[in-house]
Structures are given as C-alpha cells and as structure tokens.
Design a protein around this motif. Sequence first.
Motif, mmCIF file in Angstrom:
data_model
loop_
_atom_site.group_PDB
_atom_site.id
_atom_site.type_symbol
_atom_site.label_atom_id
_atom_site.label_comp_id
_atom_site.label_asym_id
_atom_site.label_seq_id
_atom_site.Cartn_x
_atom_site.Cartn_y
_atom_site.Cartn_z
ATOM 1 N N ASP A 3 -15.484 -5.495 4.843
ATOM 2 C CA ASP A 3 -16.255 -5.337 3.444
ATOM 3 C C ASP A 3 -14.908 -6.273 2.604
ATOM 4 O O ASP A 3 -13.926 -5.989 2.541
ATOM 5 N N ALA A 4 -15.505 -7.560 1.967
ATOM 6 C CA ALA A 4 -14.685 -8.188 1.233
ATOM 7 C C ALA A 4 -14.001 -7.539 -0.031
ATOM 8 O O ALA A 4 -12.546 -7.979 -0.481
ATOM 9 N N ASP A 5 -14.092 -6.225 -0.304
ATOM 10 C CA ASP A 5 -13.623 -5.815 -1.370
ATOM 11 C C ASP A 5 -12.274 -4.762 -0.925
ATOM 12 O O ASP A 5 -11.589 -4.062 -1.665
ATOM 13 N N ILE A 6 -12.273 -4.731 0.488
ATOM 14 C CA ILE A 6 -11.194 -3.793 1.088
ATOM 15 C C ILE A 6 -10.222 -4.933 1.467
ATOM 16 O O ILE A 6 -10.380 -5.728 2.066
ATOM 17 N N VAL A 7 -8.908 -4.269 1.207
ATOM 18 C CA VAL A 7 -7.784 -5.508 1.430
ATOM 19 C C VAL A 7 -7.115 -4.844 2.681
ATOM 20 O O VAL A 7 -6.715 -3.837 3.030
ATOM 21 N N PRO A 8 -6.978 -5.918 3.918
ATOM 22 C CA PRO A 8 -6.588 -5.564 4.885
ATOM 23 C C PRO A 8 -5.067 -5.852 5.005
ATOM 24 O O PRO A 8 -4.563 -6.688 4.475
ATOM 25 N N VAL A 9 -4.324 -4.774 5.417
ATOM 26 C CA VAL A 9 -2.680 -4.842 5.413
ATOM 27 C C VAL A 9 -2.248 -4.876 6.780
ATOM 28 O O VAL A 9 -2.686 -4.113 7.612
ATOM 29 N N GLY A 10 -1.402 -5.758 7.159
ATOM 30 C CA GLY A 10 -0.497 -5.715 8.371
ATOM 31 C C GLY A 10 0.849 -5.147 8.282
ATOM 32 O O GLY A 10 1.613 -5.311 7.607
ATOM 33 N N VAL A 11 0.869 -4.150 9.135
ATOM 34 C CA VAL A 11 2.136 -3.226 9.205
ATOM 35 C C VAL A 11 2.999 -3.688 10.253
ATOM 36 O O VAL A 11 2.655 -3.711 11.389
ATOM 37 N N PHE A 12 4.160 -4.159 9.883
ATOM 38 C CA PHE A 12 5.162 -4.788 10.750
ATOM 39 C C PHE A 12 6.619 -4.117 10.694
ATOM 40 O O PHE A 12 6.867 -3.321 9.804
ATOM 41 N N VAL A 13 7.086 -3.989 11.811
ATOM 42 C CA VAL A 13 8.668 -3.383 11.993
ATOM 43 C C VAL A 13 9.609 -4.288 12.577
ATOM 44 O O VAL A 13 9.545 -4.614 13.691
ATOM 45 N N ASP A 14 10.493 -4.956 11.724
ATOM 46 C CA ASP A 14 11.467 -5.913 11.962
ATOM 47 C C ASP A 14 10.874 -7.040 12.813
ATOM 48 O O ASP A 14 11.526 -7.514 13.884
ATOM 49 N N GLU A 15 9.787 -7.456 12.512
ATOM 50 C CA GLU A 15 9.214 -8.401 13.249
ATOM 51 C C GLU A 15 9.741 -10.009 12.534
ATOM 52 O O GLU A 15 10.322 -10.020 11.663
ATOM 53 N N THR A 16 9.688 -11.096 13.186
ATOM 54 C CA THR A 16 9.999 -12.208 12.871
ATOM 55 C C THR A 16 9.212 -12.737 11.552
ATOM 56 O O THR A 16 8.057 -12.452 11.748
ATOM 57 N N MET A 17 9.945 -13.499 10.685
ATOM 58 C CA MET A 17 9.239 -13.930 9.550
ATOM 59 C C MET A 17 8.083 -15.059 10.067
ATOM 60 O O MET A 17 6.863 -14.834 9.456
ATOM 61 N N GLU A 18 8.234 -15.819 11.113
ATOM 62 C CA GLU A 18 7.247 -16.683 11.659
ATOM 63 C C GLU A 18 5.958 -15.719 12.010
ATOM 64 O O GLU A 18 4.890 -16.280 11.838
ATOM 65 N N ASN A 19 6.238 -14.668 12.813
ATOM 66 C CA ASN A 19 4.911 -14.002 12.932
ATOM 67 C C ASN A 19 4.281 -13.153 12.186
ATOM 68 O O ASN A 19 2.973 -13.118 12.232
ATOM 69 N N VAL A 20 4.935 -12.848 11.161
ATOM 70 C CA VAL A 20 4.290 -12.202 9.898
ATOM 71 C C VAL A 20 3.580 -13.311 9.106
ATOM 72 O O VAL A 20 2.276 -13.191 8.966
ATOM 73 N N ILE A 21 4.173 -14.559 8.932
ATOM 74 C CA ILE A 21 3.398 -15.629 8.439
ATOM 75 C C ILE A 21 2.065 -15.812 9.055
ATOM 76 O O ILE A 21 0.961 -15.966 8.699
ATOM 77 N N ALA A 22 2.284 -16.090 10.472
ATOM 78 C CA ALA A 22 1.169 -16.297 11.130
ATOM 79 C C ALA A 22 -0.161 -15.289 11.232
ATOM 80 O O ALA A 22 -1.357 -15.751 11.154
ATOM 81 N N ALA A 23 0.386 -14.033 11.182
ATOM 82 C CA ALA A 23 -0.756 -13.026 10.880
ATOM 83 C C ALA A 23 -1.559 -13.268 9.724
ATOM 84 O O ALA A 23 -2.996 -12.960 9.705
ATOM 85 N N VAL A 24 -1.021 -13.854 8.555
ATOM 86 C CA VAL A 24 -1.648 -14.008 7.369
ATOM 87 C C VAL A 24 -2.505 -15.234 7.575
ATOM 88 O O VAL A 24 -3.580 -15.360 7.233
#
Length: 202
Positions: free
Chosen positions: A51-72
């Motif tokens: 549902d567009a009203d629900i915000v999806p959040v990604g949980v990361f643990v000491d991940e690289t900046m590159e991979n975090v940005i890629a998921a977004v």
Amino acid sequence: MTKIKMCGLRRTEDIEFANRLKPDYIGYVFAKKSKRYITPEKAAELTKLLDADIVPVGVFVDETMENVIAAVKMGAVKMVQLHGSESEDFVSELKSLGIPVIKAFQVISAEDIAAAESSCADMVLLDSGKGSGRTFDWSLIGSIRRPYLLAGGITAENAAQAIRQLRPYGVDASSCLETDGFKDFAKMTAFAQAVREAEEQA
C-alpha cells in the motif's frame, strides 16, 4: 497517534497482512546473518505490492554506502534503518542524498540515550539489541527530548504500558508477530489493535 512499525517482512503474504492492517512502516532485513534476511531485489518486488501509504524501511548492519543507496534506487525502500556501528558522517551522507535515516541505538546505559539524542539521523530507534525480543530498562530513557521509535520486546501485551508510560513516537515489533519464524496475521492484528486501543485510552 503512536506510529506502528512491523519489521522482518519477507513474503508476499506478509505484505498482504500489512496492507490489511495499515501499519505506518514495515521493515525488510538486509543483514545476511539474520534469519529474516531477504535480498533488496526481493524487497523491491514486495514493495510493488505494498500500500502506497505504508513506508518501506530497509534494515542494514554495517553495510556499504553503495549497497544502501542501491536498495533505495531500485525502489525496495524509501527509508533506511542503520543497526550497526555506522558513523554520523555515514548518516549525514545518506541524508545529503535525500534518503531519510533511522539510527538504532542499543540501550544499556544513560550514555546510549545521550548518543541517540545527539544523532543527526532523522529518527532514532531505542532497542535492547539486534532482534533480541527482550525489553530494556525503560527508566534509562529518562527525559529524552526527541521523538523515538521504541523497540525490543514490545508486544501486544505490553504495548499499552509502553505508550502510557513513555509516549514514544512509535513502536516497532518483529519476533512477537511470528509463529514458527514467520509472520502471523492474528499476532500482527493483536499488536496493531493493542497500540491503537492504548492510543484511544491515553
């Protein structure tokens, strides 16, 4: 209204459950050591069903900046939650790219609350540990002056007490929403109802 976050979703039916219950946030766990781990690619597929009203959040643990940005960028998540030893500079860089950040803090002492209070993250999450399912000593929170998500052993049974006692911005649950390691609609429903009823009675 106390916000509701349900974390550790990883199946199509989990998304269907969320769409029926309408939490404010859902979380995908991108930490490979977690039993709830899913790939960002799988999360992107699930988010298309969310549902567009629900915000999806990604949980990361000491991940690289590159991979975090890629998921977004791939559309898996709209917000990131950092559960490792990520620095303030790491948080600032993500924010400079327009990516909202939740920084998690394991609360063992008052110093942890002070660190959370001074964090540059958009939001902080106070937890007992990395998915331990146990509460921490809530008295340590003291008179924190910024909104926070409360995690760590929050259940349908104690959510009302937490909301009345602490008035958090939101509550975050994962393990208490499961049966045999998978999300259980009845337990998710009970949790959502407990939070919303506590809010009405506050």
